[in-house]
Structure formats: C-alpha cells, structure tokens
Write an enzyme that holds these catalytic residues in place. Structure first.
Site, PDB file in Angstrom:
ATOM      1  N   LYS A  83     -10.051  -9.175   4.638  1.00 10.87           N
ATOM      2  CA  LYS A  83     -11.300  -9.934   4.531  1.00 10.87           C
ATOM      3  C   LYS A  83     -11.836 -10.359   5.893  1.00 10.87           C
ATOM      4  O   LYS A  83     -13.030 -10.616   6.052  1.00 10.87           O
ATOM      5  CB  LYS A  83     -11.116 -11.152   3.626  1.00 10.87           C
ATOM      6  CG  LYS A  83     -10.165 -12.234   4.122  1.00 10.87           C
ATOM      7  CD  LYS A  83     -10.100 -13.388   3.126  1.00 10.87           C
ATOM      8  CE  LYS A  83      -9.119 -14.475   3.566  1.00 10.87           C
ATOM      9  NZ  LYS A  83      -7.721 -13.995   3.510  1.00 10.87           N
ATOM     10  N   ASN A 121      -4.372   8.380   2.306  1.00 12.00           N
ATOM     11  CA  ASN A 121      -4.883   7.507   3.365  1.00 12.00           C
ATOM     12  C   ASN A 121      -3.742   7.088   4.273  1.00 12.00           C
ATOM     13  O   ASN A 121      -2.752   6.503   3.810  1.00 12.00           O
ATOM     14  CB  ASN A 121      -5.537   6.251   2.781  1.00 12.00           C
ATOM     15  CG  ASN A 121      -6.198   5.408   3.847  1.00 12.00           C
ATOM     16  OD1 ASN A 121      -7.257   5.758   4.356  1.00 12.00           O
ATOM     17  ND2 ASN A 121      -5.561   4.301   4.212  1.00 12.00           N
ATOM     18  N   GLU A 122      -3.851   7.422   5.558  1.00  8.91           N
ATOM     19  CA  GLU A 122      -2.897   6.972   6.571  1.00  8.91           C
ATOM     20  C   GLU A 122      -1.440   7.088   6.095  1.00  8.91           C
ATOM     21  O   GLU A 122      -0.696   6.100   6.054  1.00  8.91           O
ATOM     22  CB  GLU A 122      -3.204   5.527   6.987  1.00  8.91           C
ATOM     23  CG  GLU A 122      -4.529   5.366   7.694  1.00  8.91           C
ATOM     24  CD  GLU A 122      -4.794   3.956   8.177  1.00  8.91           C
ATOM     25  OE1 GLU A 122      -5.575   3.770   9.109  1.00  8.91           O
ATOM     26  OE2 GLU A 122      -4.184   3.008   7.592  1.00  8.91           O
ATOM     27  N   ARG A 143       0.831  -1.205   0.000  1.00 13.54           N
ATOM     28  CA  ARG A 143       0.000   0.000   0.000  1.00 13.54           C
ATOM     29  C   ARG A 143       0.862   1.251   0.000  1.00 13.54           C
ATOM     30  O   ARG A 143       0.860   2.024  -0.931  1.00 13.54           O
ATOM     31  CB  ARG A 143      -0.930  -0.034   1.220  1.00 13.54           C
ATOM     32  CG  ARG A 143      -1.757   1.221   1.389  1.00 13.54           C
ATOM     33  CD  ARG A 143      -2.963   1.045   2.318  1.00 13.54           C
ATOM     34  NE  ARG A 143      -2.641   0.589   3.641  1.00 13.54           N
ATOM     35  CZ  ARG A 143      -3.085   1.191   4.764  1.00 13.54           C
ATOM     36  NH1 ARG A 143      -3.835   2.264   4.681  1.00 13.54           N
ATOM     37  NH2 ARG A 143      -2.783   0.700   5.946  1.00 13.54           N
ATOM     38  N   GLU A 158     -12.163   6.372  11.286  1.00 11.21           N
ATOM     39  CA  GLU A 158     -12.254   4.912  11.227  1.00 11.21           C
ATOM     40  C   GLU A 158     -12.200   4.331  12.643  1.00 11.21           C
ATOM     41  O   GLU A 158     -11.481   4.825  13.507  1.00 11.21           O
ATOM     42  CB  GLU A 158     -11.092   4.296  10.433  1.00 11.21           C
ATOM     43  CG  GLU A 158     -11.084   4.578   8.944  1.00 11.21           C
ATOM     44  CD  GLU A 158      -9.940   3.847   8.240  1.00 11.21           C
ATOM     45  OE1 GLU A 158      -9.441   2.848   8.797  1.00 11.21           O
ATOM     46  OE2 GLU A 158      -9.540   4.289   7.157  1.00 11.21           O
TER      47      GLU A 158
END
Length: 671
Positions: free
Chosen positions: A357, A149-150, A111, A308
């Site tokens: 997941k 993001n982050e 990421r 979040e």
C-alpha cells in the site's frame, strides 16, 4: 518468436482494477490518457478471483478488465495469474505448500509458497494458463503473455526430494558417476541407493545457513535442480498457452542479478527477456547499467522489456528512499539506452491495503493528477510518444564482454575457504564499474556465448570452468584480443571439484602464472599494490603469484610477499592475458581496465567526465543512436563528439558544439 509487435516503446505497467469498483476504472483511464499510458499488464495475481474452487472458473471480472482495456485502446500484457495460489488450494491439497530450508512445513500465506514439484500445483496452474489463452488469444489488444511472477524461493519437501533424485538419475545416469562428482568418499558419504539421497538443508548437510555446506557438490546440484524445477513450472504454462496462441510472445519477469535462479538456463525458453528494476539505493546507476546489459545478454543482444520499476519508492526494504526529481525519467532512459524496448511500472494505482500500500504508484491513493510523480510520468510518456518507434529493435554494438556465471556465483559463495567475505557480485561489479566509467558499451554474457566478436573479454572470479571456455578464452587472445581474469578463477570443474593442476587451472597457459598459496584476511587488513606510479589498496584475498612467462605489472608492498606480483600481463598469440591476483580497490581495478582498453583504442566519448554515461544502440537499418545520460545533480557542459539530431527536442547538433545537459538530463543523438 521474438518481441511483441508494437508501434512504439510500450509505456504503462501493472494494473490491478479488480481491486477497485468499476467507477474507479473510468478515472484511471482518464489519467492514463493524460500520462500517455498505452500498455497495461493485467491479471498477475487473480488466480483466487478467476478460480474460486477447484472445479469452478469465473472469468467475469477479468473479461470486463480486458474488454475495458481494449475499448480504451490499450495494449495488454496478459498474465496467467499464477503468481500466488489461492487459499482453497492449500486447504484441499496441503502438499502444495513448501517445506523450507529449516524443515518447517508452511501453511497458506505469502506469495511464493507453491511447491514446484507438486503434481497438483503443476496441473492446476497449467490449466489456468490453458483456459486464459483459449479465452483471450484472439483479442487484438493482447500483445504478450506474462507467466507467473518473479519466480523465486526453494522447497525441501518429499516431492522435491523425489524430483531431485529423478533429476540426478538423468544427469549422472549411475550412482558411480554421482559419487565421483560429489566426492562422496569424503566423510563416508558413498551412496548405494538413489533413495538414500536427501535434499541438502539445515537438517542434512548444512550448518549456519544455506551457504555453509559440508558437500558443495550436493548443494550446487540442488540449486541447479530447483532452478530447473521452477523452469518446468514456467514451461508447463507456456506450452499450455501455445495450444491456443501460437504467435504471441511469452515471457516472465526476472529480477536482474537474482541469485536463486540461473537465468541463463531459462533464457532459451523465453521469447523475450523482461525484468523488474528495483535498485537498493538512489546511486546505483553503474549497477543498473550492468543489470540491463545482463538481461540484454540473455537473448544474445535482443532488446528486453523493463517490466517493472517504481515511479517513486519501493515498500519492501527497511528504508525506502524517494527518487529525486528527474531520477525516474533518467533511469527510464538509461534502461532504453541499454536495450529496453518497453518502460513499465509497478504499480499503476496504489493498493489500498496489504504489504504494497505504500509502494510507489503512478496514481496515488488520492487519485490526483497534479502530484510531482504523476507529472514526471506524464512528461516521460510525452517524450516516448515523440520518440515513436525510432529505437525499437536497436542493438548494442559492444566490443567488450564481461562473463557472468551463476554456477561460479553459487560455487564461490558456498565454498569453505578461502574467504566468505569475497562476494561474486561485488567482484563482477567492480570490473563493470571500470568499464562503465570508461564509457564503453558492454555485453554481459554467459560462458557459453560466442566470443569471436569481442576485442576484450573480462572474466572476474570465474571460479568454475565448464565446457571449452578456457580454450575459447585462449582463442580470443590468440587472435589479438585481451582477456582479464582475477583471483579465485579457474579453481574447480562443473562438479565443484578442484582441478589437479596448478592454479588457475586450465587458465594457466593463457595467464602465464602459477599460484601455490593465497592469503585471506579481514577487511581491516590492507596490502598496498603499486601499479606504475599509482599505489592502490587491496583487501580480503591476496594470491601469491609465480610468473610462468607473464610480465609483472603490479606488486604487493607489504607482508612477507612484498615485492611479488599482484597483477600480471602475459603475451599469448598476438593478444594478452591479464591476471589480477588481489582484491584491488576500485581505483586499482579501473587502472588495470584502462590499460587493457587503451591497447584496443576503446573509450567512450567522455571517459573523464564523472557520471556522464554514454551508450549506443544501432537500429535494424543501421542508424546509430548515441544516448547521453547525466547522472549528476548539476548541469554538465561537454563538446559534441558526434553530430546528429536530438530525438527528444529535434535540435541539430554539430561536432564540437558545446552541449549542456541539465541535472539528470538526457539527450539522444541520431547520428
């Protein structure tokens, strides 16, 4: 520019409908209705979908996603989609991927793998933000922009090396200034050309990892540079958004006490702060309270968004405990109590594959609405509907401040000596724990904050003194306030060079002490400290204090320095400076802080009821809201200290009335 304009506390979270066929969207919105979900964060990781090739943009799917959210009456926090770059970008421009601390060149994957200094990454991420803003800024459903993001990680490539040298030229202007700041006459390190400077890594100044460096000044500056480099990435996108969207607020999601970035350097550039709350266990209520306070303190007390949290469990740790019944609700209200004006989750629907997941979600893989987790989310949504806009914009009337400083954190933990076992977070959290137990409202603020409104200022392990902070702490005491600091404070200047004076450096006059020696020991070594009638344990670090006018409050009980001061109090002006020279256990820290708070008559309504947290917010019209949060797994009964109406039930409460809070129960009294 401030917070997004909303009629109530936004409730919802990260939603990734692009992962699902459109018939699933219909089910999702039916379930969102049931759970009172009114806000969705969209497009966080869809760069590859919206830009399948360098010169090809396809917003078809995102158009349908945003249009559906608007048609369903949802507010949208729209992301720029640049949280992870696409595979084609790494293949076409391999320089975009990072080189890590060990000198390894990364290929596509993961990421956070984009070099923040890459001109290609900066150009294309900026263009993505520009096109999104131009396309969706006029959509009335969009209430805020979410950049990246982050942000995290670091890069050590040649592009970053060049960027580092440019950053150093601006900071020091000359090599003479740089050599003086870095103390380069040590080990023959004098630099005669800017191009001689290398990023500090496992290949240059480090051994045994990122915290073991031969030159702390070099490493400290690289940490500052990397934080600034990623801030520039954020600003690239924010500025591109502003070309089309001049009114909507812009944020990015922080990660609380994240060591890698100095959020105080970022804060002025965010219209509102937001953060992701993933505590390490299910007994972190005091730690979370501090982190909420820290995020609120980024914007001088302005409310923030809880961007979040998981409704159930995470998936990123070796062990991922489930939130007990009632915990998600309790922790959500704790965030609101400490300044959150939004309660959002990751994720709305569980991903079917890849690394998240098994991460908790509002809607699980089966899509059921009769699970415990979904029911609890729906119940919280109904309560937030009942609350309406009663809390929006409310601030915390704290009279106690605790200083938090990324530079001190970095400098302390990359230092050779006195002890690598002393951790900045642990020291700060111990002092905050004492304040939390006492039930006082606390602002967690940077060393640059205005301290004039506080009666008590706590500065644990304030290792580095920058600017005029020593003088401003003296001013707090001079006007009658109390200042508390600890071992390893006042040691170094902004370049991480030791002050050429007695420890604790410029804090010496305020504290009325001198420290010539210190003793570091392993965690198995305990030196008892007597505090009045109480004997507590001290570990890890023991400074040997010579009073210079200070009164002795606590003494060591063992070793050759038995009978010497471990805790002192110094009269300064009409106030006091407290110095804690040893690593006291929690009982010791709490004892010290109770003495300080008692001097100012500061205490919450229930300081002697364990794990019953209280917090106050004051609305723009002056209404006081008292939050009572029972973190116990059993009911608690207490007398009402104030009267008012419980905003969650409509029940009127009179002073002295016996209140019963259920296990993990919540009450919000409008006084």
């Amino acid at each position: 520019m401030s917070l997004p304009v909303t009629p109530k506390v936004p409730f919802g979270g990260d939603y990734n409908p692009e992962q699902w066929p459109e018939e699933v969207w219909t089910d999702d919105y039916r379930l969102f209705d049931t759970a009172r979900i009114d806000t969705v964060t969209l497009g966080v990781f869809d760069w590859a979908l919206t830009q399948p090739a360098e010169d090809v943009y396809d917003f078809g799917t995102l158009d349908r996603v945003v249009e559906r959210a608007a048609a369903e009456g949802r507010q949208v926090c729209l992301a720029t989609g640049t949280g992870a770059h696409p595979a084609w970008l790494a293949r076409a421009h391999p320089e975009i991927t990072r080189i890590d601390f060990e000198g390894r060149k990364h290929r596509f994957g993961g990421r956070h793998n984009s070099c923040p200094s890459s001109p290609v990454f900066r150009r294309l991420s900026t263009e993505m933000a520009r096109r999104r803003a131009a396309r969706y800024a006029g959509n009335p459903a969009v209430v805020a922009w979410h950049v990246g993001n982050e942000y995290s990680g670091a890069c050590y490539c040649d592009l970053c090396a060049a960027g580092f040298r440019d950053w150093l030229r601006k900071r020091y202007e000359s090599l003479d200034g740089l050599n003086a700041a870095w103390y380069t006459r040590f080990w023959s390190h004098t630099f005669y050309d800017w191009d001689e400077i290398e990023p500090p890594s496992a290949l240059t100044e480090h051994w045994r990892g990122p915290d073991h460096t031969a030159f702390q000044g070099i490493t400290l500056d690289y940490m500052r540079f990397m934080s600034d480099a990623m801030l520039n990435n954020y600003l690239d996108e924010k500025n591109a958004i502003r070309e089309s969207s001049v009114d909507l607020p812009v944020t990015t999601n922080f990660m609380g006490m994240f060591r890698g970035l100095d959020y105080h350097r970022w804060a002025p550039h965010l219209d509102f702060a937001s953060w992701d709350n993933y505590p390490p266990d299910d007994t972190s209520q005091a730690r979370m309270a501090f982190t909420h306070d820290l995020m609120r303190g980024l914007k001088d007390g302005q409310p923030f968004w809880l961007m979040e949290q998981t409704p159930s469990f995470t998936a990123c740790r070796d062990v991922n405990p489930l939130k007990r019944p009632g915990t998600m609700r309790l922790w959500s209200w704790q965030a609101v109590a400490h300044g959150a004006d939004a309660v959002l989750f990751f994720q709305m629907r569980a991903s079917r594959g890849a690394s998240e997941k098994y991460h908790g979600a509002v809607i699980g893989h089966s899509g059921r609405d009769d699970t415990r987790v979904f029911r609890e989310v729906a119940e919280l949504g109904a309560e937030l509907d009942t609350l309406g806009g009663a809390v929006l914009g409310a601030r915390t009337p704290a009279r106690v401040a605790i200083l938090f400083d990324w530079d001190s954190w970095w400098a302390l933990e990359i230092s050779d000596g006195p002890s690598r076992l002393v951790k900045y977070q642990s020291v700060v959290l111990a002092y905050h724990q004492a304040l939390w137990e006492a039930g006082v409202d606390v602002d967690a603020v940077p060393v640059t904050a205005d301290l004039s409104r506080y009666d008590v200022v706590v500065a644990p392990a304030l290792h580095m003194l920058k600017g005029d902070i020593a003088q401003r702490l003296e001013e707090v005491a001079a006007r009658g306030g109390s200042v508390v600091t600890t071992f390893l404070s006042g040691r170094v200047d902004e370049h991480d060079n030791a002050f050429l004076m007695d420890v604790p450096g410029p804090l010496g006059a305020l504290m009325g002490v001198r420290v010539d020696e210190w003793d570091a020991r392993g965690p198995e070594v305990v030196n008892p400290v007597r505090l009045g009638d109480l004997v507590v344990e001290a570990r890890l670090l023991f400074e040997l204090v010579i009073p210079q006018g200070a009164e002795v409050v606590g003494e060591y009980q063992a070793d050759f320095y038995a009978g010497t001061p471990a805790v002192t109090r110094n009269a300064y002006g009409t106030g006091e400076g407290w110095y804690v020279a040893a690593g006291l256990d929690q009982a010791g820290v709490s004892w010290v802080m109770r003495q300080v708070l008692d001097r100012h008559g500061l205490s919450g309504p229930y300081p002697d009821v364990p794990d019953l947290e209280t917090a106050v917010r004051v609305t723009p019209d002056g209404t006081r809201l008292l939050f009572l949060l029972n973190h116990n797994a059993a009911p608690v009964e207490v007398p009402a200290r104030v009267g008012g109406v419980d905003l969650l039930t409509g029940t009127r409460v009179e002073v002295g009335q016996l209140l019963t809070l259920d296990a993990r129960g919540v009450m919000i009294l409008r006084q």
